[in-house]
Scaffold this motif. Structure first.
Motif, PDB file in Angstrom:
ATOM      1  N   ARG A 147      71.864 -44.153  59.067  1.00  0.00           N
ATOM      2  CA  ARG A 147      72.860 -43.462  59.877  1.00  0.00           C
ATOM      3  C   ARG A 147      73.917 -44.435  60.394  1.00  0.00           C
ATOM      4  NH1 ARG A 147      73.927 -41.945  65.184  1.00  0.00           N
ATOM      5  NH2 ARG A 147      74.735 -39.830  65.430  1.00  0.00           N
ATOM      6  N   LEU A 181      76.760 -32.089  59.560  1.00  0.00           N
ATOM      7  CA  LEU A 181      77.330 -33.384  59.928  1.00  0.00           C
ATOM      8  C   LEU A 181      78.700 -33.124  60.532  1.00  0.00           C
ATOM      9  CD1 LEU A 181      76.445 -35.545  56.779  1.00  0.00           C
ATOM     10  CD2 LEU A 181      75.011 -34.927  58.729  1.00  0.00           C
ATOM     11  N   LEU A 189      81.360 -39.945  61.716  1.00  0.00           N
ATOM     12  CA  LEU A 189      80.243 -39.084  62.071  1.00  0.00           C
ATOM     13  C   LEU A 189      80.043 -39.039  63.584  1.00  0.00           C
ATOM     14  CD1 LEU A 189      77.893 -37.358  60.924  1.00  0.00           C
ATOM     15  CD2 LEU A 189      76.520 -39.454  60.912  1.00  0.00           C
ATOM     16  N   ASP A 192      74.597 -35.545  63.705  1.00  0.00           N
ATOM     17  CA  ASP A 192      73.860 -34.925  62.601  1.00  0.00           C
ATOM     18  C   ASP A 192      72.810 -34.041  63.238  1.00  0.00           C
ATOM     19  OD1 ASP A 192      72.124 -34.191  60.608  1.00  0.00           O
ATOM     20  OD2 ASP A 192      71.475 -36.227  60.120  1.00  0.00           O
TER      21      ASP A 192
END
Length: 277
Positions: A147, A181, A189, A192
């Motif tokens: 991530r 997302l 990002l 999530d």
């Protein structure tokens, strides 16, 4: 009785005075009973009970595993050896190689062991809470690292890292999950989140709930991701219909749906690449 006869009677082996001495006193006073030879150094030889037990057959094996891993990384170890090294840190005593091999056989791969549910791991013979915790920490660490790498650059500019993250996150799940997302204006990002669990084409996905969450996070774009536990990453008719409804709802709120990615153990498919978005 004369004095001489009295002394002789007292020195006879069968004299009754022996019975008056208890075992402890008799052992204490009998200097020849437990006599042992003294070595040249003046020290008594070691008793057989003082000898160290033989080293187990796996003695030194853990150290060799660590050395191989530190020198060559994960590629220097077989899957079961990598799992064995992980279990060693949680189970400091005993030989865990048989357990590692058993887990690989039971779940199919090292990655599948990491992704296994705790309740399934509890059924494995010889694996306790400490081992289960170590396995799940390793899985969480892999997800966290993937991530962070996906967040380093705009998602659309680091596509391979995004796919790697999605594979780590969903590729080995046994049930189907739909993840959203959420991206900011720079396509970085934000979050999530698992939006749905179950079979996508049999569980209703409400587009308004997806858009509502995007607005709460101030997201400018969304990427849909879900997994196919069957191993076939081909979109179903339900996947396609659901995606189109979300795209239409997002347009009204000026939110972009960049893609819908389907992940499986065998690979992935992109709605954008397939021309479905």
């Amino acid at each position: 009785m004369s004095e001489t006869e009295d002394r002789k009677a007292a020195s006879r082996p069968d004299a009754p005075i022996d019975a008056q001495i208890d075992d402890g006193a008799q052992v204490f006073f009998d200097q020849t009973r437990d006599a042992v030879p003294v070595g040249q150094s003046g020290q008594l030889p070691a008793s057989p009970t003082d000898a160290k037990p033989p080293k187990p057959h796996y003695h030194g094996h853990r150290q060799r595993l660590r050395e191989r891993f530190l020198k060559g990384g994960a590629n220097a170890l077989a899957d079961y050896e990598l799992l064995e090294l992980l279990l060693c840190m949680a189970m400091p005593r005993g030989d865990v190689k048989p357990l590692a091999k058993s887990l690989i056989t039971q779940f199919g791969s090292f990655a599948n062991v990491l992704a296994a549910r705790p309740e399934d791991l509890q059924k494995a013979k010889g694996l306790g809470d400490a081992g289960i915790a170590a396995i799940k920490v390793a899985e969480a660490s892999a997800q966290y690292l993937a991530r962070e790498r996906a967040m380093e650059l705009p998602v659309l500019a680091s596509w391979e890292q995004l796919i790697d993250y999605c594979r780590v996150r969903l590729g080995h799940r046994k049930t189907e999950e739909l993840h959203l997302l959420f991206l900011d204006r720079k396509n970085r990002l934000i979050a999530d989140e698992c939006h749905q669990t179950g079979t996508v084409d049999h569980t209703p996905v409400y587009p308004r709930e997806v858009i509502k969450r995007a607005l709460e996070l101030h997201a400018s774009a969304i990427i849909l991701v879900h997994n196919h536990p069957s191993g076939d990453a081909t979109p179903s008719r339900g996947d396609i219909d659901m995606t189109r409804k979300i795209v239409e709802a997002a347009k009204a709120m000026e939110i972009i749906i960049h893609d819908h990615i389907i992940i499986s153990q065998a690979g992935y498919n992109s709605f954008k690449t397939l021309g479905l978005i």
